[in-house]
Design an enzyme around this catalytic site. Structure first.
Site, PDB file in Angstrom:
ATOM      1  N   HIS A  57       0.709  -1.116   0.047  1.00 57.02           N
ATOM      2  CA  HIS A  57      -0.071  -0.189  -0.019  1.00 57.02           C
ATOM      3  C   HIS A  57       0.725   1.274  -0.087  1.00 57.02           C
ATOM      4  CE1 HIS A  57      -3.665  -2.035   0.345  1.00 57.02           C
ATOM      5  NE2 HIS A  57      -3.382  -2.858   1.359  1.00 57.02           N
ATOM      6  N   SER A 105      -4.009  -6.816  -0.997  1.00 54.50           N
ATOM      7  CA  SER A 105      -4.913  -6.382  -0.647  1.00 54.50           C
ATOM      8  C   SER A 105      -5.258  -4.886  -1.377  1.00 54.50           C
ATOM      9  CB  SER A 105      -4.399  -5.765   0.652  1.00 54.50           C
ATOM     10  OG  SER A 105      -5.229  -4.847   1.454  1.00 54.50           O
ATOM     11  N   GLU A 130      -6.067   0.869  -5.741  1.00 51.50           N
ATOM     12  CA  GLU A 130      -5.079   0.026  -5.808  1.00 51.50           C
ATOM     13  C   GLU A 130      -5.293  -1.204  -5.249  1.00 51.50           C
ATOM     14  OE1 GLU A 130      -2.847  -0.927  -3.191  1.00 51.50           O
ATOM     15  OE2 GLU A 130      -3.616   0.355  -1.814  1.00 51.50           O
TER      16      GLU A 130
END
Length: 180
Positions: A57, A105, A130
């Site tokens: 992330h 994720s 994303e």
């Protein structure tokens, strides 16, 4: 941003992989459930090119690109390729092959959701920003369904090399025949 996951069991030599980044109706560790159609608007607006493939992330660490993202009856099916010219992408590939890195994720902004009886939310629409390779995914049930085999490219190269070797042997045999 909330996260859901996809475990990555392996990746092809060229860094390509595929699987489910989110599964519909499944409760993640944050008690959210993504509902069918939740990604539709974002995918129409952004397309695969508009959704980033990141490391853990971190916006400053893109490590590849998504080739395709699509909703089907099971969830969000993704195909991506690591940019192996990037050091972190090579590390990610090595970790994926070793089984040390096995999750993805999704990073999103909630557009429409409703509270569920007993807690949690039903995510009806999300703006998908994303999808990251991560160490600890939020939705452990989502798994890679298949690894896109770079082996096809490797097989084509091997076939070409075998054909070239046969031509060389034939040429060498012809040369010997002509010189005898």
């Amino acid at each position: 941003m909330k996260a859901a996951s996809l475990a990555v069991e392996a990746a092809a030599a060229d860094g390509s992989f595929e699987g489910y980044a989110s599964l519909f109706w499944r409760e993640d560790m944050g008690r959210d459930r993504v509902m069918p159609g939740a990604f539709r608007t974002a995918l129409q607006r952004r397309g695969a090119a508009g959704v980033k493939l990141l490391w853990q992330h971190r916006a400053e660490e893109p490590i590849g690109a998504w080739q395709s993202l699509e909703e089907d009856s099971r969830g969000l099916f993704v195909r991506g390729r690591l940019a192996l010219e990037v050091g972190r992408a090579r590390e990610a590939l090595a970790l994926m092959r070793a089984g040390a890195l096995d999750g993805l994720s999704i990073g999103f902004r909630t557009v429409k959701a409703e509270r569920l009886t007993g807690g949690g939310r039903a995510l009806r629409e999300v703006d998908l920003l994303e999808i990251s390779l991560v160490t600890f995914p939020m939705l452990p049930e989502a798994r890679v369904s298949a690894v896109k085999a770079a082996r096809a490219g490797e097989a084509a190269l091997a076939d070409g090399m075998r054909r070239a070797a046969r031509r060389l042997r034939a040429a060498a045999a012809g040369a010997r025949w002509q010189t005898r």
